[in-house]
Motif scaffolding. Structure first.
Motif, PDB file in Angstrom:
ATOM      1  N   ARG A  98      -4.257 -33.715 -17.349  1.00 12.11           N
ATOM      2  CA  ARG A  98      -2.810 -33.903 -17.087  1.00 12.11           C
ATOM      3  C   ARG A  98      -2.268 -32.737 -16.270  1.00 12.11           C
ATOM      4  NH1 ARG A  98       0.972 -36.582 -15.502  1.00 12.11           N
ATOM      5  NH2 ARG A  98       2.935 -36.744 -16.632  1.00 12.11           N
ATOM      6  N   ALA A  99      -2.731 -31.531 -16.548  1.00 13.40           N
ATOM      7  CA  ALA A  99      -2.266 -30.368 -15.783  1.00 13.40           C
ATOM      8  C   ALA A  99      -2.655 -30.494 -14.312  1.00 13.40           C
ATOM      9  CB  ALA A  99      -2.833 -29.088 -16.378  1.00 13.40           C
ATOM     10  N   GLU A 100      -3.883 -30.961 -14.063  1.00 18.09           N
ATOM     11  CA  GLU A 100      -4.349 -31.123 -12.682  1.00 18.09           C
ATOM     12  C   GLU A 100      -3.559 -32.208 -11.960  1.00 18.09           C
ATOM     13  OE1 GLU A 100      -9.038 -29.832 -13.173  1.00 18.09           O
ATOM     14  OE2 GLU A 100      -8.389 -31.842 -13.732  1.00 18.09           O
ATOM     15  N   GLU A 101      -3.190 -33.280 -12.685  1.00 12.68           N
ATOM     16  CA  GLU A 101      -2.391 -34.349 -12.080  1.00 12.68           C
ATOM     17  C   GLU A 101      -1.026 -33.816 -11.644  1.00 12.68           C
ATOM     18  OE1 GLU A 101      -2.119 -37.376 -14.991  1.00 12.68           O
ATOM     19  OE2 GLU A 101      -4.172 -38.095 -14.728  1.00 12.68           O
TER      20      GLU A 101
ATOM     21  N   ALA B 122      -0.217 -30.660 -11.106  1.00 15.07           N
ATOM     22  CA  ALA B 122      -0.427 -29.669 -10.044  1.00 15.07           C
ATOM     23  C   ALA B 122      -0.622 -30.356  -8.697  1.00 15.07           C
ATOM     24  CB  ALA B 122      -1.630 -28.789 -10.376  1.00 15.07           C
ATOM     25  N   ASP B 123      -1.316 -31.491  -8.688  1.00 17.19           N
ATOM     26  CA  ASP B 123      -1.530 -32.232  -7.445  1.00 17.19           C
ATOM     27  C   ASP B 123      -0.209 -32.724  -6.861  1.00 17.19           C
ATOM     28  OD1 ASP B 123      -4.212 -31.905  -7.128  1.00 17.19           O
ATOM     29  OD2 ASP B 123      -4.787 -33.884  -7.861  1.00 17.19           O
ATOM     30  N   VAL B 124       0.695 -33.156  -7.720  1.00 16.86           N
ATOM     31  CA  VAL B 124       2.009 -33.620  -7.256  1.00 16.86           C
ATOM     32  C   VAL B 124       2.760 -32.476  -6.579  1.00 16.86           C
ATOM     33  CG1 VAL B 124       4.272 -34.463  -7.994  1.00 16.86           C
ATOM     34  CG2 VAL B 124       2.192 -35.446  -8.985  1.00 16.86           C
ATOM     35  N   LEU B 125       2.783 -31.318  -7.222  1.00 15.87           N
ATOM     36  CA  LEU B 125       3.478 -30.166  -6.648  1.00 15.87           C
ATOM     37  C   LEU B 125       2.766 -29.656  -5.403  1.00 15.87           C
ATOM     38  CD1 LEU B 125       4.398 -28.288  -9.944  1.00 15.87           C
ATOM     39  CD2 LEU B 125       5.966 -29.460  -8.400  1.00 15.87           C
ATOM     40  N   ARG B 126       1.427 -29.674  -5.427  1.00 17.48           N
ATOM     41  CA  ARG B 126       0.651 -29.232  -4.266  1.00 17.48           C
ATOM     42  C   ARG B 126       0.968 -30.098  -3.049  1.00 17.48           C
ATOM     43  NH1 ARG B 126      -4.014 -29.706  -6.379  1.00 17.48           N
ATOM     44  NH2 ARG B 126      -4.303 -27.562  -7.082  1.00 17.48           N
ATOM     45  N   GLU B 127       1.072 -31.408  -3.279  1.00 16.10           N
ATOM     46  CA  GLU B 127       1.398 -32.337  -2.189  1.00 16.10           C
ATOM     47  C   GLU B 127       2.769 -32.005  -1.590  1.00 16.10           C
ATOM     48  OE1 GLU B 127       1.022 -35.767   0.311  1.00 16.10           O
ATOM     49  OE2 GLU B 127      -0.454 -34.750  -0.943  1.00 16.10           O
ATOM     50  N   ARG B 128       3.723 -31.665  -2.443  1.00 14.04           N
ATOM     51  CA  ARG B 128       5.067 -31.332  -1.952  1.00 14.04           C
ATOM     52  C   ARG B 128       5.054 -30.032  -1.152  1.00 14.04           C
ATOM     53  NH1 ARG B 128       9.192 -31.415  -6.785  1.00 14.04           N
ATOM     54  NH2 ARG B 128      10.638 -31.154  -5.024  1.00 14.04           N
ATOM     55  N   ILE B 129       4.162 -29.128  -1.515  1.00  9.43           N
ATOM     56  CA  ILE B 129       4.080 -27.856  -0.792  1.00  9.43           C
ATOM     57  C   ILE B 129       3.429 -28.041   0.569  1.00  9.43           C
ATOM     58  CG2 ILE B 129       3.028 -25.551  -0.791  1.00  9.43           C
ATOM     59  CD1 ILE B 129       3.305 -25.600  -3.883  1.00  9.43           C
ATOM     60  N   VAL B 130       2.277 -28.720   0.589  1.00 12.85           N
ATOM     61  CA  VAL B 130       1.532 -28.822   1.841  1.00 12.85           C
ATOM     62  C   VAL B 130       2.215 -29.746   2.845  1.00 12.85           C
ATOM     63  CG1 VAL B 130      -0.654 -28.304   0.721  1.00 12.85           C
ATOM     64  CG2 VAL B 130       0.027 -30.688   1.038  1.00 12.85           C
ATOM     65  N   THR B 131       3.057 -30.666   2.369  1.00 13.17           N
ATOM     66  CA  THR B 131       3.778 -31.540   3.284  1.00 13.17           C
ATOM     67  C   THR B 131       5.110 -30.952   3.720  1.00 13.17           C
ATOM     68  OG1 THR B 131       4.773 -32.754   1.425  1.00 13.17           O
ATOM     69  CG2 THR B 131       2.715 -33.627   2.366  1.00 13.17           C
ATOM     70  N   GLY B 132       5.455 -29.777   3.175  1.00 15.68           N
ATOM     71  CA  GLY B 132       6.676 -29.115   3.598  1.00 15.68           C
ATOM     72  C   GLY B 132       7.911 -29.503   2.818  1.00 15.68           C
ATOM     73  N   GLN B 133       7.766 -30.390   1.825  1.00 17.65           N
ATOM     74  CA  GLN B 133       8.932 -30.731   0.997  1.00 17.65           C
ATOM     75  C   GLN B 133       9.415 -29.513   0.231  1.00 17.65           C
ATOM     76  OE1 GLN B 133       8.468 -34.477  -1.288  1.00 17.65           O
ATOM     77  NE2 GLN B 133       6.584 -34.794  -0.108  1.00 17.65           N
ATOM     78  N   LEU B 134       8.469 -28.646  -0.124  1.00 18.92           N
ATOM     79  CA  LEU B 134       8.809 -27.346  -0.697  1.00 18.92           C
ATOM     80  C   LEU B 134       8.372 -26.289   0.309  1.00 18.92           C
ATOM     81  CD1 LEU B 134       7.687 -27.825  -4.424  1.00 18.92           C
ATOM     82  CD2 LEU B 134      10.032 -27.547  -3.584  1.00 18.92           C
ATOM     83  N   ALA B 135       9.318 -25.567   0.854  1.00 23.46           N
ATOM     84  CA  ALA B 135       9.037 -24.587   1.899  1.00 23.46           C
ATOM     85  C   ALA B 135       8.783 -23.213   1.286  1.00 23.46           C
ATOM     86  CB  ALA B 135      10.213 -24.511   2.861  1.00 23.46           C
ATOM     87  N   PRO B 136       8.172 -22.295   2.051  1.00 25.54           N
ATOM     88  CA  PRO B 136       7.974 -20.928   1.559  1.00 25.54           C
ATOM     89  C   PRO B 136       9.277 -20.332   1.053  1.00 25.54           C
ATOM     90  CG  PRO B 136       6.751 -21.248   3.584  1.00 25.54           C
ATOM     91  CD  PRO B 136       7.559 -22.496   3.389  1.00 25.54           C
ATOM     92  N   GLY B 137       9.218 -19.775  -0.157  1.00 24.69           N
ATOM     93  CA  GLY B 137      10.395 -19.185  -0.762  1.00 24.69           C
ATOM     94  C   GLY B 137      11.138 -20.116  -1.698  1.00 24.69           C
TER      95      GLY B 137
END
Length: 289
Positions: A3-6, A8-23
Motif C-alpha cells: 500500500r505504501a508503494e501504491e 508513493a507511485d501516485v505522488l511520484r507520478e504527480r512530481i515527474v509530470t510537473g503537477q507538483l513542482a520543485p518547492g
C-alpha cells in the motif's frame, strides 16, 4: 506492491509530470493517513520511499517538499536515450539488473533525475518492451501467406535472441498495449487471413504462434545466466545427468526414452524454433486442402 508503494507511485507520478513542482509541499504523514485511510507506519513509509528516490526533501518543523533537480544532471539526456541505456543493461545483465539506481549510475546522474524521464520501474519496463518491438524490421510482404508468416516469426525470434530478457517480460495473458507491437500483429493476422482463415481462427493461430516462439525464447535468459554462473553449457550439464535419467527411465519401462539416450540428443533451441514453426504451418496448410 505494498500500500505504501501504491501511494508513493501516485505522488511520484504527480512530481515527474510537473503537477507538483520543485518547492511544492508534499502531504504530511497525517494527511496521507487521512486521505488514504492508512496507518502512520504506512504513511511514514510513503515519505521514506520518495526521499530515498531523491524526489523530496524533509526538514524538521517544515515538512516535506519536492526537491529541485540536481544541477549535475545531464541536460542532453532524453527519454529515448534513457530507455536505450536500460535496454543495453538488460541485454548484458538481465532484466532484473535494471533498477532506477542502476540506470542512474550508468547515466551518471542522480537517481531522482531518472524519474524525470520514466515515472516508475513498471513504466520503464513497458517502454523498454515497446522500444524493442519498434526496432523489429519485418521483411517485405511477398503475398505468399506462408513465406510472410515465416518471415514474421523469424524476425520475432531474432529479436528474442538479441534481447534474451524480452520473451520472459512479455505477458500473453494480460498483454500491455504497446503501439510498436501492432505492425507484427497486423502482418501475422494479415497472412493468416490471406490463407483463408476466418478472423477468429486467424487470431487463435496468431496467439499459438506467439506463444510457441515466446515459450522457447523464455529459455534464453536462464540458460545464459546458468552458463555465466557455472561455466557449464547445456550439453555439458546434460552429460552429467545421463546416469540419473537412465536410472529413472529403464529400457523395459521407457524404451523410447532409453533409445534417445543411447543415440544422444543434440539440443539446439534454434532447431526447436524452426521445427515448431514449420510443423505449425504444415498443420495450417493441411487444414486448407
Amino acid at each position: 506492491m505494498s500500500r505504501a508503494e501504491e501511494i508513493a507511485d501516485v505522488l511520484r507520478e504527480r512530481i515527474v509530470t510537473g503537477q507538483l513542482a520543485p518547492g511544492d509541499p508534499i502531504p504530511s504523514t497525517r494527511a496521507i493517513m487521512r486521505d488514504h485511510n492508512v496507518a502512520m507506519a504506512t504513511a511514514s513509509r510513503v515519505l521514506a520511499l520518495l526521499q530515498n528516490d531523491g524526489l523530496i526533501t524533509s526538514t524538521p518543523g517544515r515538512g516535506s517538499e519536492v526537491r529541485a533537480p540536481d544541477s549535475s544532471a545531464q541536460s542532453i539526456l532524453t527519454r529515448d536515450g534513457v530507455v536505450a541505456v536500460a535496454v543495453s543493461i538488460a541485454d548484458a545483465e538481465g532484466l532484473a539488473a535494471v533498477s532506477m539506481r542502476r540506470l542512474a549510475a550508468a547515466l551518471e546522474i542522480p537517481t531522482m533525475s531518472v524519474y524525470r524521464y520514466v515515472p516508475s520501474r513498471d513504466d520503464l519496463e513497458f517502454v523498454m518492451l515497446d522500444r524493442v518491438m519498434g526496432a523489429m524490421e519485418l521483411p517485405p510482404v511477398t503475398g505468399d501467406w506462408r513465406a510472410d508468416l515465416q518471415g514474421a516469426c523469424r524476425t520475432m525470434w531474432q529479436t528474442m535472441t538479441r534481447h534474451p530478457w524480452f520473451a520472459g517480460a512479455l505477458s500473453m495473458t494480460r498483454p500491455a498495449s504497446m503501439p510498436n507491437a501492432m505492425p507484427l500483429a497486423e502482418r501475422m493476422l494479415g497472412s493468416l487471413c490471406g490463407a483463408g482463415l476466418d478472423p477468429v481462427q486467424a487470431f487463435t493461430d496468431y496467439l499459438c504462434l506467439l506463444n510457441l516462439i515466446r515459450g522457447l525464447g523464455s529459455t534464453l535468459e536462464p540458460e545464459l545466466s546458468d552458463r555465466a554462473e557455472t561455466g557449464v553449457t547445456n550439453d555439458e550439464w546434460m552429460d552429467t545427468r545421463v546416469a540419473d535419467l537412465r536410472r529413472i527411465a529403464p529400457p523395459d519401462r521407457f524404451p523410447r526414452m532409453a533409445a534417445i539416450m543411447d543415440v544422444g540428443y543434440p539440443y539446439d533451441v534454434e532447431v526447436l524454433v524452426e521445427s515448431g514453426i514449420e510443423r505449425f504451418l504444415d498443420g495450417i496448410s493441411a487444414r486448407l486442402v
